[in-house]
Design an enzyme around this catalytic site. Structure first.
Site: not given
Ligand SMILES: Cc1cc2nc3c(=O)[nH]c(=O)nc-3n(C[C@H](O)[C@H](O)[C@H](O)COP(=O)(O)OP(=O)(O)OC[C@H]3O[C@@H](n4cnc5c(N)ncnc54)[C@H](O)[C@@H]3O)c2cc1C
Length: 473
Positions: A177, A218, A249, A324, A449
């Site tokens: 990562s 995010t 992040i 990206c 991602e």
């Molecule tokens: C350890 C870690 C490192 C990370 N690093 C970064 C980073 O460097 N930069 C960055 O910007 N982000 C980062 N992220 C964030 C990551 O990209 C997000 O967690 C991810 O995009 C999901 O968003 P969320 O956690 O808000 O989940 P949500 O979007 O709230 O989703 C929750 C659940 O709902 C489901 N869901 C949501 N919408 C729909 C839909 N339309 N249809 C069906 N199912 C749906 C999802 O699949 C998931 O199962 C990181 C996350 C983690 C855990």
């Protein structure tokens, strides 16, 4: 019982190894035989009976006579700590790789064996990032490895880049990562959307690991739906002022620079933000049970002022950050294979060594079926990743193909880790073995991602023409 510590088995194996060296030394096929021995070594390790050993020697002598040549792919890996990791290559993917690609892979593999694996469980336990590895990784050209030499990068092809990610993630998803963010989410956007001045200034520093970067897309209320972001950039006389909060992040608290995505009116723009600017805070997110050897943070921006030249001129609209993410997903599709290989190797070794009901559990059909499933899925994932690299190098890769590979490869790796965990019984839950650590890590990889669901929807839209991200759409 912890089979790793069983002194008798160890001495049996050493003795057998010596005998086999003697036996193999009589033939030009010595290397082959010694490797072949590693396979039997496992079996003998499990059985421990002298009679079994004698049978093995006889079989090996036969093999020698018949000059059977075993491709390394046909030979299961050796127990941890005894021999270096050789990888899984049942379908001879190595034959598809160039010499340079194999060299890159093997170099990173050695680095992971020598420098990462000995310390990573401790970092995972303590929730610390192994920062001491950054200079070595930079020296090997692992950051932005597929970017041009002109900016101090290694200019490798995408398959070599993918193999780097595979090997790093065999060590730990947190390390991969770190490299993914540095290369695909910080160096790449500067290269793709930045001015020549921005490229010349930032990319060499990031390639050398002298500056660490993070990528802020995010937000607390916008994960899968980043287009809804609330972070805003307002124009000032000399530049921009940023307000908002990013969450989850990677590298946030250790970064010198953040690529921040913010709304300008209804548009989305990308900014290079030095993290020592007034009003910028990056508190680390604690109590994570996944990616514990990686730093994850909030980015809080309270009237952060940046000059005009910090705007990425070429990044406009949501398409830019998604492009990206597509780069990073490519690396993840490869990286997940590394984690899957690590848990597979561990499960094979363990089930051979663990005796229940008077026999190694690897002799039970139910156990073998599950190992066969993991083995098959790894092989399929390798073929997918290899083709992905070819398409990317040929300029023919579509983002939906990357989605399929990320979705599949992470999913099979997570399933492999869960299965391996189960096959190891109670020992599967400890940090003594890498399996539970990989399993926990892969839960994050499954989510970031683009979650598994989101990639399903990307493919669904590709297949049907109907975007199904919003109900009723
Ligand atoms: C350890 C870690 C490192 C990370 N690093 C970064 C980073 O460097 N930069 C960055 O910007 N982000 C980062 N992220 C964030 C990551 O990209 C997000 O967690 C991810 O995009 C999901 O968003 P969320 O956690 O808000 O989940 P949500 O979007 O709230 O989703 C929750 C659940 O709902 C489901 N869901 C949501 N919408 C729909 C839909 N339309 N249809 C069906 N199912 C749906 C999802 O699949 C998931 O199962 C990181 C996350 C983690 C855990």
């Amino acid at each position: 019982m912890n089979h790793k510590n069983d002194a008798k088995l160890c001495s049996d194996r050493l003795r057998m190894r010596k005998n086999l060296h003697d036996l193999g030394g009589r033939s030009a096929g010595r290397d082959v035989i010694v490797r072949r021995f590693d396979f039997h070594d496992h079996v003998a390790h499990a059985a421990t009976h002298e009679v079994r050993f004698v049978t093995l020697l006889a079989q090996l002598a036969d093999d020698l006579d018949r000059r059977i040549r075993f491709h390394p792919a046909m030979i299961p890996s050796s127990p941890g700590g005894v021999m270096a990791f050789r990888g899984v290559d049942f379908f001879r993917i190595d034959d598809l790789l160039s010499e340079e690609e194999r060299l890159v892979r093997d170099t990173v593999r050695r680095f992971v064996d020598d420098k990462v694996i000995p310390q990573i469980d401790k970092h995972f336990e303590d929730a610390t990032f192994p920062a001491d590895l950054v200079p070595d990784m930079a020296a090997m050209g692992l950051f932005g490895a597929n970017l041009p030499e002109k900016y101090g990068c290694a200019n490798m092809n995408n398959t070599a880049y993918g193999l780097i990610m595979q090997e790093l993630e065999r060590g730990d998803s947190g390390l991969r990562s770190f490299a993914s963010v540095q290369g695909a989410l910080v160096m790449y956007p500067i290269h793709e959307f930045g001015s020549e001045e921005q490229r010349n200034h930032w990319i060499p520093l990031l390639a050398k690991g002298q500056k660490i970067g993070c990528f802020g897309l995010t937000e607390p209320d916008h994960g899968s739906d980043p287009g809804g972001m609330e972070t805003r950039a307002e124009r000032t006389s000399g530049g921009w002022v940023l307000n908002g909060t990013k969450r989850w992040i990677t590298n946030g608290s250790i970064a010198d620079v953040a690529i921040v995505w913010a709304k300008v009116g209804d548009d989305i723009r990308g900014f290079i933000v030095e993290t020592n600017r007034k009003g910028f805070l990056a508190p680390e997110i604690k109590k994570k049970l996944s990616l514990r050897a990686s730093v994850t943070s909030d980015l809080i921006m309270d009237d952060v002022e940046i000059p005009d030249e910090n705007l990425l001129p070429g990044a406009q609209g949501l398409r830019a950050p998604l492009k990206c993410l597509d780069q990073a997903r490519f690396g993840i599709a490869w990286g997940a294979i590394g984690a899957a290989m690590a848990v597979y190797e561990c499960a094979v070794d363990y089930t051979r060594g663990r005796t229940q009901f008077g026999q190694p559990i690897a002799t039970f059909q139910l156990v073998q079926e599950r190992l066969a499933n993991i083995f098959t899925e790894i092989t399929k994932a390798q073929l997918l990743a290899w083709r992905l690299g070819q398409l990317k190098d040929g300029g023919k890769l579509h983002f939906t193909q990357t989605s399929m590979a990320k979705r599949n490869n992470v999913s099979i790796a997570l399933e492999a880790a869960r299965t391996a965990r189960d096959l190891m019984g109670a020992n599967g839950i400890t940090l003594e073995y890498p399996v539970f650590r990989h399993m926990c890590n892969l839960e994050s990889v499954y989510t970031y991602e683009g979650t598994h669901n989101i990639h399903t929807l990307i493919l669904g839209e590709h297949i049907t023409g109907f975007p199904a991200y919003k109900s009723g759409a």
